[in-house]
Enzyme design. Structure first.
Site, PDB file in Angstrom:
ATOM      1  N   HIS A  22       0.809  -1.027  -0.032  1.00 39.93           N
ATOM      2  CA  HIS A  22       0.095  -0.120   0.079  1.00 39.93           C
ATOM      3  C   HIS A  22       0.812   1.289  -0.063  1.00 39.93           C
ATOM      4  O   HIS A  22       2.042   0.908   0.393  1.00 39.93           O
ATOM      5  CB  HIS A  22      -1.019  -0.036   1.114  1.00 39.93           C
ATOM      6  N   GLU A  32       1.030   3.879   1.781  1.00 45.19           N
ATOM      7  CA  GLU A  32       1.560   4.142   3.241  1.00 45.19           C
ATOM      8  C   GLU A  32       2.577   3.391   3.645  1.00 45.19           C
ATOM      9  O   GLU A  32       3.743   3.682   4.272  1.00 45.19           O
ATOM     10  CB  GLU A  32       0.318   4.141   4.095  1.00 45.19           C
ATOM     11  N   CYS A  60      -6.070   1.805   5.922  1.00 44.02           N
ATOM     12  CA  CYS A  60      -6.759   0.545   6.243  1.00 44.02           C
ATOM     13  C   CYS A  60      -6.260   0.151   7.532  1.00 44.02           C
ATOM     14  O   CYS A  60      -5.231   0.933   8.297  1.00 44.02           O
ATOM     15  CB  CYS A  60      -6.612  -0.603   5.094  1.00 44.02           C
ATOM     16  N   CYS A  92      -2.281  -0.249   7.412  1.00 39.90           N
ATOM     17  CA  CYS A  92      -1.586   0.943   7.525  1.00 39.90           C
ATOM     18  C   CYS A  92      -1.728   1.601   8.481  1.00 39.90           C
ATOM     19  O   CYS A  92      -0.545   2.311   9.137  1.00 39.90           O
ATOM     20  CB  CYS A  92      -1.855   1.588   6.141  1.00 39.90           C
TER      21      CYS A  92
END
Length: 169
Positions: A57, A59, A87, A90
């Site tokens: 992701h 992040e 999410c 993260c």
């Protein structure tokens, strides 16, 4: 409502550029940057599909770069700017890295873990809490996401994605 600074707007612009870079490679358009002492020390955009790795992701990539830049896993005083509310994975990484502040653009009502569905960033049982502020450039970030998924459903070539236009609100 959060009061965002000019610097916040500039850094979110960088995160939006990362989100566009994700869209350009057929990834969900989410971008993130990590800033410490006014300097970008990490940046990333989604690469899950490209690299076939569920942890890639935006992040996570930005946090990894920031940790490498500073030479450690703790990022006290750092701010993460991201175009979509993080999410659970993260959000957990933000807590683990000791990020001081999170600024996100669009809320994620399906899997947001920073106040929408869950709130891991301020969970009382955890050992670190961070300041969370959302809504900066929300319309622009949401537009990128909506266009991406609309075109995905229609089978449209992503290379021809229109850009955000204020007049289309």
């Amino acid at each position: 409502m959060a009061s965002f600074t000019q610097a916040d707007h500039l850094f979110m612009e960088e995160a939006l550029l990362e989100a566009q870079a994700a869209a350009d490679i057929e990834e969900v358009p989410v971008g993130a940057i990590v800033v410490k002492d006014g300097r970008i020390i990490g940046r990333g955009h989604n690469r899950k599909e490209t690299d076939k790795d569920a942890t890639l992701h935006a992040e996570m990539i930005a946090i990894r770069q920031a940790c490498a830049c500073l030479g450690g896993w703790r990022l006290p005083g750092a701010v993460l700017y991201v175009t979509l509310e993080p999410c659970p994975m993260c959000a957990g990484a933000l807590v683990q890295a000791r990020i001081a502040r999170l600024v996100y653009a669009a809320t994620d009502p399906k899997s947001g873990a920073c106040g929408s569905v869950l709130d891991l960033c301020r969970h009382p049982a955890l050992n670190h809490h961070l300041l969370v502020e959302g809504g900066l450039e929300e319309e622009r970030a949401a537009y990128l996401l909506k266009q991406f998924f609309r075109q995905k459903r229609q089978g449209v070539d992503r290379k021809q994605q229109p850009t955000y236009n204020e007049s289309e609100k």
